[in-house]
Design an enzyme around this catalytic site. Structure first.
Site, mmCIF file in Angstrom:
data_model
loop_
_atom_site.group_PDB
_atom_site.id
_atom_site.type_symbol
_atom_site.label_atom_id
_atom_site.label_comp_id
_atom_site.label_asym_id
_atom_site.label_seq_id
_atom_site.Cartn_x
_atom_site.Cartn_y
_atom_site.Cartn_z
ATOM 1 N N ASP A 46 0.871 -1.169 0.000
ATOM 2 C CA ASP A 46 0.000 0.000 0.000
ATOM 3 C C ASP A 46 0.914 1.226 0.000
ATOM 4 O O ASP A 46 1.690 1.420 0.935
ATOM 5 C CB ASP A 46 -0.885 -0.020 1.256
ATOM 6 C CG ASP A 46 -1.925 1.088 1.254
ATOM 7 O OD1 ASP A 46 -1.730 2.098 0.543
ATOM 8 O OD2 ASP A 46 -2.925 0.967 1.978
ATOM 9 N N TYR A 141 -9.007 14.579 -8.836
ATOM 10 C CA TYR A 141 -8.118 13.768 -9.676
ATOM 11 C C TYR A 141 -7.261 14.675 -10.552
ATOM 12 O O TYR A 141 -6.040 14.529 -10.623
ATOM 13 C CB TYR A 141 -8.949 12.822 -10.546
ATOM 14 C CG TYR A 141 -8.123 11.967 -11.484
ATOM 15 C CD1 TYR A 141 -7.558 10.772 -11.045
ATOM 16 C CD2 TYR A 141 -7.889 12.362 -12.803
ATOM 17 C CE1 TYR A 141 -6.793 9.993 -11.899
ATOM 18 C CE2 TYR A 141 -7.124 11.589 -13.659
ATOM 19 C CZ TYR A 141 -6.578 10.405 -13.208
ATOM 20 O OH TYR A 141 -5.807 9.645 -14.048
ATOM 21 N N LYS A 145 -3.072 15.247 -10.446
ATOM 22 C CA LYS A 145 -2.163 15.014 -11.575
ATOM 23 C C LYS A 145 -1.344 16.268 -11.889
ATOM 24 O O LYS A 145 -0.174 16.174 -12.301
ATOM 25 C CB LYS A 145 -2.941 14.546 -12.798
ATOM 26 C CG LYS A 145 -3.563 13.163 -12.625
ATOM 27 C CD LYS A 145 -2.504 12.102 -12.312
ATOM 28 C CE LYS A 145 -3.072 10.708 -12.225
ATOM 29 N NZ LYS A 145 -2.045 9.674 -11.967
ATOM 30 N N THR A 176 -9.076 1.864 -19.781
ATOM 31 C CA THR A 176 -8.695 1.015 -18.651
ATOM 32 C C THR A 176 -9.963 0.701 -17.855
ATOM 33 O O THR A 176 -11.009 1.326 -18.070
ATOM 34 C CB THR A 176 -7.704 1.745 -17.726
ATOM 35 O OG1 THR A 176 -8.385 2.882 -17.142
ATOM 36 C CG2 THR A 176 -6.473 2.220 -18.483
#
Length: 237
Positions: A46, A141, A145, A176
């Site tokens: 993790d 998100y 990035k 994905t």
């Protein structure tokens, strides 16, 4: 990427939070160990656990007293309206997408320095760190990035004199499991993204393997602090 890197001759160690790897990893591992120059290994890690992370990286580096490269790709997505995000939601995502990537890079660099083993670190960011994702509300998100891209520049600055190169890879929209989940949540999303690509389609994971090998290898020996964008022209409009 792991499969391609073993084909190029590397001993590759993959980290994931799953206690046991998925079937597709096992199939790839068998292929690599039989048909490729390199080998493929799995570790239950993790990235939010820095001690475990450092211990495992140290053990890997001690196998051959070297550590040549890292691809740091930890990332999760949460499609939520900005007004509805909680502080816990933000912390959870940033712990993986930014802090986890940072700590993984740090663990690798620590061993590269200790063993005097110059290497290359590739941070998997995203074109989403440069633009808002049309059709998808994912503010955290995208912000994470952007943070990874800036992290890459700063690590390159600090570690360059130690012989460690750090660059960011920024893919466009890739098909994905995470993205397929987004398509379920936002039915019109795929058409929007295909329209925004100059090639009229989304990308496949294997289309980024050449870039990863280039960035890890001596082929990119004078490249550091850079951001390589491969997005089908999405950000060039």
């Amino acid at each position: 990427m792991a499969e391609a890197i073993t084909e190029a001759g590397a001993e590759v160690h993959c980290f994931d939070i799953l206690p046991e790897p998925e079937d597709d990893f096992i199939a790839t591992q068998e292929l690599a160990n039989k048909a490729h120059i390199g080998k493929l290994f799995y570790h239950h890690v993790d990235v939010r656990d820095p001690k475990l992370l450092n211990d495992v990286v140290e053990k890997i580096a001690s196998r051959n007293n070297r550590l040549d490269g890292l691809v740091a790709a930890a990332g999760v997505q949460q499609v939520t309206e900005a007004i509805d995000y909680t502080a816990d939601d933000v912390t959870k995502m940033m712990d993986i997408n930014y802090t986890g990537v940072f700590m993984t890079a740090q663990a690798a660099a620590r061993q590269m320095m200790a063993l005097n083993s110059p290497g290359s670190i590739v941070l998997v960011a995203s074109m989403s760190g440069m633009v808002a994702n049309k059709g998808l509300n994912s503010p955290v998100y995208n912000s994470s990035k952007a943070a990874v891209i800036q992290l890459g520049r700063n690590l390159a600055m600090e570690w360059g004199k130690k012989g460690i190169r750090v660059n960011s890879l920024c893919p466009g929209h890739v098909i994905t499991p995470m993205v397929e989940k987004n398509f379920e949540e936002v039915p019109e999303l795929r058409k929007i993204w295909e329209r925004e690509s100059m090639l009229g389609r989304l990308s496949r994971p294997e289309e980024f393997t050449g870039a990863a090998i280039f960035m890890l290898s001596e082929a990119s020996s004078y490249m550091t602090g850079s951001t390589l964008v491969i997005d089908g022209g999405h950000t060039a409009w």
